[in-house]
Design a protein around this motif. Structure first.
Motif, PDB file in Angstrom:
ATOM      1  N   TRP A  52      42.009  35.334  32.154  1.00 45.98           N
ATOM      2  CA  TRP A  52      42.921  34.386  32.052  1.00 45.98           C
ATOM      3  C   TRP A  52      43.286  33.871  30.844  1.00 45.98           C
ATOM      4  CZ3 TRP A  52      45.156  35.327  36.399  1.00 45.98           C
ATOM      5  CH2 TRP A  52      44.702  35.561  37.297  1.00 45.98           C
ATOM      6  N   HIS A  53      42.380  33.638  29.725  1.00 46.11           N
ATOM      7  CA  HIS A  53      42.457  32.782  28.638  1.00 46.11           C
ATOM      8  C   HIS A  53      43.430  33.472  27.811  1.00 46.11           C
ATOM      9  CE1 HIS A  53      39.615  36.080  27.663  1.00 46.11           C
ATOM     10  NE2 HIS A  53      40.166  35.785  26.187  1.00 46.11           N
ATOM     11  N   TYR A  71      41.183  32.362  41.451  1.00 46.13           N
ATOM     12  CA  TYR A  71      40.311  33.473  41.260  1.00 46.13           C
ATOM     13  C   TYR A  71      38.891  33.065  41.403  1.00 46.13           C
ATOM     14  CZ  TYR A  71      37.865  37.270  38.982  1.00 46.13           C
ATOM     15  OH  TYR A  71      36.986  38.334  38.697  1.00 46.13           O
ATOM     16  N   TYR A  73      34.907  33.613  40.805  1.00 44.96           N
ATOM     17  CA  TYR A  73      34.023  34.596  40.126  1.00 44.96           C
ATOM     18  C   TYR A  73      32.905  34.770  40.982  1.00 44.96           C
ATOM     19  CZ  TYR A  73      36.501  33.676  35.930  1.00 44.96           C
ATOM     20  OH  TYR A  73      37.431  33.595  34.923  1.00 44.96           O
ATOM     21  N   ASP A  80      35.261  28.411  40.279  1.00 44.12           N
ATOM     22  CA  ASP A  80      36.580  29.063  40.568  1.00 44.12           C
ATOM     23  C   ASP A  80      37.846  28.805  39.448  1.00 44.12           C
ATOM     24  OD1 ASP A  80      35.334  30.039  42.966  1.00 44.12           O
ATOM     25  OD2 ASP A  80      36.437  28.675  44.024  1.00 44.12           O
ATOM     26  N   PHE A  81      38.624  29.590  39.226  1.00 40.73           N
ATOM     27  CA  PHE A  81      39.634  29.421  38.153  1.00 40.73           C
ATOM     28  C   PHE A  81      40.924  29.114  39.245  1.00 40.73           C
ATOM     29  CE2 PHE A  81      43.078  30.977  35.446  1.00 40.73           C
ATOM     30  CZ  PHE A  81      42.715  30.084  34.216  1.00 40.73           C
ATOM     31  N   ASN A  82      41.582  28.104  39.109  1.00 36.58           N
ATOM     32  CA  ASN A  82      42.662  27.699  39.898  1.00 36.58           C
ATOM     33  C   ASN A  82      43.937  27.980  39.008  1.00 36.58           C
ATOM     34  OD1 ASN A  82      45.096  26.707  41.273  1.00 36.58           O
ATOM     35  ND2 ASN A  82      43.676  24.792  42.016  1.00 36.58           N
ATOM     36  N   GLU A  86      45.914  26.108  36.098  1.00 39.54           N
ATOM     37  CA  GLU A  86      45.769  26.356  34.899  1.00 39.54           C
ATOM     38  C   GLU A  86      46.820  26.974  34.045  1.00 39.54           C
ATOM     39  OE1 GLU A  86      43.146  24.997  33.241  1.00 39.54           O
ATOM     40  OE2 GLU A  86      42.252  24.321  35.015  1.00 39.54           O
TER      41      GLU A  86
END
Length: 93
Positions: A52-53, A71, A73, A80-82, A86
């Motif tokens: 994502w980065h 997402y 992990y 969690d990656f919103n 983001e």
């Protein structure tokens, strides 16, 4: 970098790529209609977890407009990656 969000029932994520595409990871998905989310998790056998980065924006099919992308992990170390919060989301037909 902008990326395209693609969903599909494939054996390998490379089967979702179009000529000239480069993949920065993948995984599995499921729809949570109660919370209006697309939950992403795990990792692609051929490309690993999404990186994502590397993205500033994500192009998402307009049929998913209004759904939040998250997402999750598979370890307890990372939150969690919103994705929807983001990254800048651009919808396309």
């Amino acid at each position: 970098m902008d990326g395209f969000f693609r969903l599909g029932m494939v054996g390998l994520h490379k089967d979702l790529l179009q000529p000239g595409d480069q993949c920065i990871g993948g995984g599995y998905y499921r729809f949570d209609y109660v919370s209006n989310q697309i939950i992403l998790d795990r990792e692609s056998f051929d490309f690993g977890k999404p990186k994502w980065h590397l993205l500033e924006a994500l192009k998402v099919p307009s049929s998913y407009k209004g759904m939040r992308l998250v997402y999750k992990y598979d370890d307890k170390l990372l939150d969690d990656f919103n994705v929807s919060e983001e990254l800048r989301i651009a919808y396309y037909d």
